[in-house]
Design a protein around this motif. Structure first.
Motif: not given
Length: 137
Positions: A8-9, A11-12, A15-16, A43-44, A71, A75, A78
């Motif tokens: 999960s992290h 993936n974050e 994305h960041f 947020k992430l 999702k 994305r 964002d």
């Protein structure tokens, strides 16, 4: 649980990193883009060390194809927030968001259509019928 949190992290982070790459695609990150990146970092759950690493290096995180349609749209939403933080979308930003949309799993034709609609929404150039439909949801 640790494996899930790690995925999960990661993936974050990916994305960041994409958001940061998009913000810097025109040469440098302006103050408005930096403010939005700061919000996304919070947020992430991006640490200060991760933030600095992402900003100084080439994007080393791959785009994660999203299985959930919601999702994918989240994305893209964002990304459009970053793009329009300076109220303008240049050609290099558009090319990058097109590649990102396809990387997220949208078919090429669908990606182009979604991006055109998103640009219309974010620039405020949508017909009344579309505005009305959006307001009804």
């Amino acid at each position: 649980m640790d494996l899930y949190e790690s995925d999960s992290h990661r993936n974050e982070l990916a994305h960041f990193a994409t958001l940061a790459s998009l913000a810097a695609v025109d040469g440098e990150i302006n103050p408005e883009e930096k403010a939005i990146l700061d919000k996304f970092a919070f947020k992430l759950h991006i640490t200060e060390a991760e933030y600095k690493e992402i900003l100084k290096k080439e994007n080393k995180y791959p785009i994660e194809t999203q299985t959930s349609n919601e999702k994918r749209y989240r994305r893209l939403f964002d990304l459009f927030q970053i793009i329009f933080s300076d109220n303008h979308m240049d050609d290099s930003e558009k090319r990058l968001v097109e590649r990102y949309a396809i990387g997220l799993g949208f078919p090429t034709e669908t990606a182009a259509e979604i991006i055109n609609k998103s640009v219309a929404i974010f620039t405020g150039k949508i017909p009344f019928e579309d505005y009305h439909t959006l307001m009804q949801k």
